[in-house]
Design an enzyme around this catalytic site. Sequence first.
Site, short mmCIF file in Angstrom:
data_model
loop_
_atom_site.label_atom_id
_atom_site.label_comp_id
_atom_site.label_asym_id
_atom_site.label_seq_id
_atom_site.Cartn_x
_atom_site.Cartn_y
_atom_site.Cartn_z
N ASP A 14 0.84 -1.31 -0.08
CA ASP A 14 0.07 -0.17 0.12
C ASP A 14 0.99 0.98 0.12
O ASP A 14 2.03 1.09 0.23
CB ASP A 14 -0.98 0.20 1.06
CG ASP A 14 -0.30 -0.23 2.56
OD1 ASP A 14 0.95 0.37 2.64
OD2 ASP A 14 -0.73 -0.89 3.42
N LYS A 74 -4.03 0.37 -3.22
CA LYS A 74 -5.26 -0.08 -2.87
C LYS A 74 -6.09 0.61 -2.02
O LYS A 74 -5.79 1.77 -1.49
CB LYS A 74 -4.88 -1.57 -2.09
CG LYS A 74 -4.50 -1.17 -0.68
CD LYS A 74 -4.16 -2.31 0.33
CE LYS A 74 -3.97 -1.78 1.81
NZ LYS A 74 -3.66 -2.77 2.80
N THR A 101 -5.27 -10.42 8.73
CA THR A 101 -6.06 -11.66 8.13
C THR A 101 -5.47 -12.10 6.99
O THR A 101 -6.00 -12.86 6.32
CB THR A 101 -7.51 -10.93 7.98
OG1 THR A 101 -7.30 -9.74 6.86
CG2 THR A 101 -8.17 -10.41 9.19
N GLY A 152 -5.57 -10.91 4.22
CA GLY A 152 -6.19 -10.37 2.88
C GLY A 152 -5.22 -9.71 1.92
O GLY A 152 -5.49 -9.87 0.59
N THR A 153 -4.56 -8.59 2.42
CA THR A 153 -3.79 -7.75 1.65
C THR A 153 -2.78 -8.40 1.13
O THR A 153 -2.47 -8.13 -0.21
CB THR A 153 -3.30 -6.49 2.53
OG1 THR A 153 -4.35 -5.66 3.04
CG2 THR A 153 -2.32 -5.51 1.74
#
Length: 313
Positions: free
Chosen positions: A172, A195, A226, A228-229
Amino acid sequence: MYKGKKLHIFSGTANLALSTEIAEHIGVSLGQASVNRFSDGEINIYIGESVRGSNVFIVQPICCPANENLMELLIMMDAMKRASAKSINAVLPYYGYARQDRKTRARDPITAKLVADLLTTAGANRVITMDLHAGQIQGFFNIPVDHLKSLPILANYFQQKNFQDAVVVSPDMGGVTRARELAERLHLPIAIIDKRRPKPNVAEVMHIIGDVKGKTVIMIDDIIDTAGTITMGAQALLDQGATEVYACCTHPVLSGPALERIKNSPINEIVVTNTIPYVGEPNDKIKVLSVAPLIGDAIIRIHEELSVSKLFD
């Protein structure tokens, strides 16, 4: 064996293995302390040796269960203060509640500042921590903060792999500084994943800034929560022509679906440190590096009133 006097290392229950490793690196025995619970769940701590006039270092990451581990640390510091310790040094390999470091919406709390106030009020004279989510959290304290970095440890690991054509990627825009520092150590270019995060723990990849086609990718972040990224980013990078994807972070929070996502992801390997204990099943994709020597050396230098910055020269 460490020959200096009046140095005591204590541990809460959050990461006893790391605390033991730090004490062994320094050459001292881990301090005698017991952490128990009253029948209603309240924490009861007993310090089993004298700390009068000593420099006390308490190792306790504020990881899951964060509330329990934070309260443990506060009570232990209070016990040390009342036992006439010369100085109380809170060693937080992972500084929990750091992700709320500013107000992004009306009526948001700033938990990173709240934790800083709690630590100071409980008696901390100094904080030693690693890879804060935001460097400016150091300014939330009116006591010294030694901010250690895992980048030298991570960089050394990837240097040994001797990748021929690689690029360091920030997942990011906020992690660009971290990615650039790793890239400089490895003498590699960088790329950035743009993102947006519509809500906590949910990320959407927008597009990739930089050239990743035909390259081995090393993604770096401070926290994998988590996952996810990191897993979405890995797939996006492969879709853009990357040949293989590695990832690394300092703090493996790995909550919720993280381990399953990592297992099913196209990532070759995720390199993490032991600031937070890894409690999942053995996973061939996860490599754990120890930060105990770094924290141990920092403790010795602080105790002997030497420069901690020398550790990064």
